[in-house]
Design a protein around this motif. Structure first.
Motif, PDB file in Angstrom:
ATOM      1  N   SER A  54       0.830  -1.208   0.000  1.00 43.97           N
ATOM      2  CA  SER A  54       0.000   0.000   0.000  1.00 43.97           C
ATOM      3  C   SER A  54       0.863   1.255   0.000  1.00 43.97           C
ATOM      4  N   VAL A  55       1.910   1.259   0.832  1.00 46.14           N
ATOM      5  CA  VAL A  55       2.813   2.409   0.885  1.00 46.14           C
ATOM      6  C   VAL A  55       3.522   2.581  -0.457  1.00 46.14           C
ATOM      7  N   MET A  56       4.008   1.482  -1.025  1.00 49.01           N
ATOM      8  CA  MET A  56       4.723   1.577  -2.290  1.00 49.01           C
ATOM      9  C   MET A  56       3.794   2.023  -3.414  1.00 49.01           C
ATOM     10  N   ALA A  57       2.543   1.588  -3.392  1.00 48.69           N
ATOM     11  CA  ALA A  57       1.584   2.016  -4.415  1.00 48.69           C
ATOM     12  C   ALA A  57       1.362   3.529  -4.354  1.00 48.69           C
ATOM     13  N   LEU A  58       1.209   4.066  -3.146  1.00 52.83           N
ATOM     14  CA  LEU A  58       1.024   5.508  -2.996  1.00 52.83           C
ATOM     15  C   LEU A  58       2.233   6.276  -3.530  1.00 52.83           C
ATOM     16  N   LEU A  59       3.431   5.775  -3.216  1.00 50.81           N
ATOM     17  CA  LEU A  59       4.647   6.456  -3.668  1.00 50.81           C
ATOM     18  C   LEU A  59       4.824   6.346  -5.183  1.00 50.81           C
ATOM     19  N   ILE A  60       4.481   5.191  -5.735  1.00 55.09           N
ATOM     20  CA  ILE A  60       4.570   5.034  -7.196  1.00 55.09           C
ATOM     21  C   ILE A  60       3.613   5.994  -7.897  1.00 55.09           C
ATOM     22  N   TRP A  61       2.411   6.130  -7.383  1.00 52.59           N
ATOM     23  CA  TRP A  61       1.469   7.081  -7.986  1.00 52.59           C
ATOM     24  C   TRP A  61       1.971   8.516  -7.846  1.00 52.59           C
ATOM     25  N   TRP A  62       2.543   8.836  -6.703  1.00 53.27           N
ATOM     26  CA  TRP A  62       3.087  10.176  -6.500  1.00 53.27           C
ATOM     27  C   TRP A  62       4.219  10.455  -7.486  1.00 53.27           C
ATOM     28  N   ARG A  63       5.101   9.482  -7.650  1.00 50.71           N
ATOM     29  CA  ARG A  63       6.232   9.666  -8.553  1.00 50.71           C
ATOM     30  C   ARG A  63       5.797   9.698 -10.015  1.00 50.71           C
ATOM     31  N   HIS A  64       4.609   9.173 -10.304  1.00 46.34           N
ATOM     32  CA  HIS A  64       4.087   9.170 -11.672  1.00 46.34           C
ATOM     33  C   HIS A  64       3.090  10.305 -11.914  1.00 46.34           C
ATOM     34  N   ARG A  65       3.068  11.297 -11.038  1.00 42.14           N
ATOM     35  CA  ARG A  65       2.045  12.342 -11.187  1.00 42.14           C
ATOM     36  C   ARG A  65       2.158  13.089 -12.514  1.00 42.14           C
ATOM     37  N   GLU A  66       3.381  13.283 -13.011  1.00 38.07           N
ATOM     38  CA  GLU A  66       3.524  13.941 -14.314  1.00 38.07           C
ATOM     39  C   GLU A  66       3.042  13.041 -15.444  1.00 38.07           C
ATOM     40  N   ASN A  67       3.285  11.734 -15.311  1.00 37.12           N
ATOM     41  CA  ASN A  67       2.777  10.786 -16.311  1.00 37.12           C
ATOM     42  C   ASN A  67       1.255  10.781 -16.322  1.00 37.12           C
ATOM     43  N   ILE A  68       0.666  10.850 -15.132  1.00 38.14           N
ATOM     44  CA  ILE A  68      -0.799  10.872 -15.042  1.00 38.14           C
ATOM     45  C   ILE A  68      -1.349  12.086 -15.771  1.00 38.14           C
ATOM     46  N   ALA A  69      -0.699  13.239 -15.564  1.00 37.11           N
ATOM     47  CA  ALA A  69      -1.148  14.460 -16.247  1.00 37.11           C
ATOM     48  C   ALA A  69      -1.027  14.315 -17.758  1.00 37.11           C
ATOM     49  N   ARG A  70       0.083  13.711 -18.228  1.00 32.16           N
ATOM     50  CA  ARG A  70       0.260  13.535 -19.674  1.00 32.16           C
ATOM     51  C   ARG A  70      -0.741  12.535 -20.237  1.00 32.16           C
ATOM     52  N   LEU A  71      -1.032  11.476 -19.473  1.00 29.12           N
ATOM     53  CA  LEU A  71      -2.037  10.504 -19.929  1.00 29.12           C
ATOM     54  C   LEU A  71      -3.398  11.179 -20.084  1.00 29.12           C
ATOM     55  N   LEU A  72      -3.751  12.018 -19.134  1.00 29.54           N
ATOM     56  CA  LEU A  72      -5.037  12.704 -19.188  1.00 29.54           C
ATOM     57  C   LEU A  72      -5.108  13.680 -20.357  1.00 29.54           C
ATOM     58  N   ARG A  73      -3.944  14.240 -20.725  1.00 28.17           N
ATOM     59  CA  ARG A  73      -3.910  15.175 -21.861  1.00 28.17           C
ATOM     60  C   ARG A  73      -3.694  14.472 -23.198  1.00 28.17           C
ATOM     61  N   GLY A  74      -3.424  13.155 -23.145  1.00 25.49           N
ATOM     62  CA  GLY A  74      -3.147  12.410 -24.370  1.00 25.49           C
ATOM     63  C   GLY A  74      -1.771  12.679 -24.925  1.00 25.49           C
ATOM     64  N   GLU A  75      -0.817  13.067 -24.056  1.00 30.68           N
ATOM     65  CA  GLU A  75       0.524  13.441 -24.497  1.00 30.68           C
ATOM     66  C   GLU A  75       1.602  12.462 -24.032  1.00 30.68           C
TER      67      GLU A  75
END
Length: 206
Positions: A176-197
């Motif tokens: 659970s802790v590692m999942a939260l950190l992985i999502w945090w570290r991927h926050r820029e990827n999440i933004a790009r995925l949402l923008r289709g970039e």
């Protein structure tokens, strides 16, 4: 157990796990190829950016090394742990190696995103859950072309998979802790995925 956690042997194991996890293999491989991958692609030192900027073969080598640098301390911790910490210490060593990759002391605490290192942790702590998630990861990446999407989905699923397959509270909490950190570290990827970039892995060099 509290006293055992503060014993010199336990502290040395956790510190050694962190220092090994902090070794930036992707950056070192980039240097061997005459490149600073921090200045290329996503700027990340992980296997995906190495594959994209240096070549797929070097990306695979980085992946193997990033897995190994977490798997080794978890394995050694399981062998060296006192009886009272037989389950807890390997999980702590895995977390230390994982944090080492994300926040390496050698690079001013600016590291990678932790997915390959997490694989190394689960390789010994819950291989059944890992095997299920590898299948899911491959399917998602093959269908979408996005490594980040596969990483985000499988990290999100991992705590539940660990609980239902390995029935370990300490490893479930770790997941659970590692999942939260992985999502945090991927926050820029999440933004790009949402923008289709977001960049597809299919753009990696041969």
């Amino acid at each position: 157990m509290i006293e055992s956690l503060w014993s010199p042997r336990v502290l040395v194991i956790i510190l050694a796990a962190y220092l090994l996890g902090a070794v930036p293999f992707g950056l070192l491989i980039g240097f061997l190829r005459g490149k600073d991958i921090r200045q290329m692609g996503s700027g990340n030192i992980g296997a995906t950016n190495v594959a994209r900027c240096v070549g797929k073969t070097w990306g695979v080598i980085t992946l193997v090394l990033d897995v190994a640098k977490a798997a080794l301390p978890v394995y050694l911790a399981s062998r060296l742990a006192p009886e009272a910490l037989r389950e807890v210490l390997p999980a702590l060593a895995g977390l230390a190696a994982f944090l080492g990759h994300l926040y390496p002391v050698y690079l001013g605490f600016r590291g990678g995103k932790g997915v390959a290192t997490a694989v190394g942790v689960y390789l010994f702590l819950c291989p059944v859950a890992l095997a299920i998630n590898v299948i899911i990861f491959v399917a998602v990446v093959a269908k979408s072309g996005y490594v980040s999407l596969g990483s985000l989905l499988t990290s999100l699923l991992m705590p539940a998979l660990v609980w239902f397959t390995c029935h370990s509270l300490s490893v479930t909490l770790l997941a659970s802790v590692m999942a939260l950190l992985i999502w945090w570290r991927h926050r820029e990827n999440i933004a790009r995925l949402l923008r289709g970039e977001e960049k597809s892995w299919r753009g990696a060099r041969e």
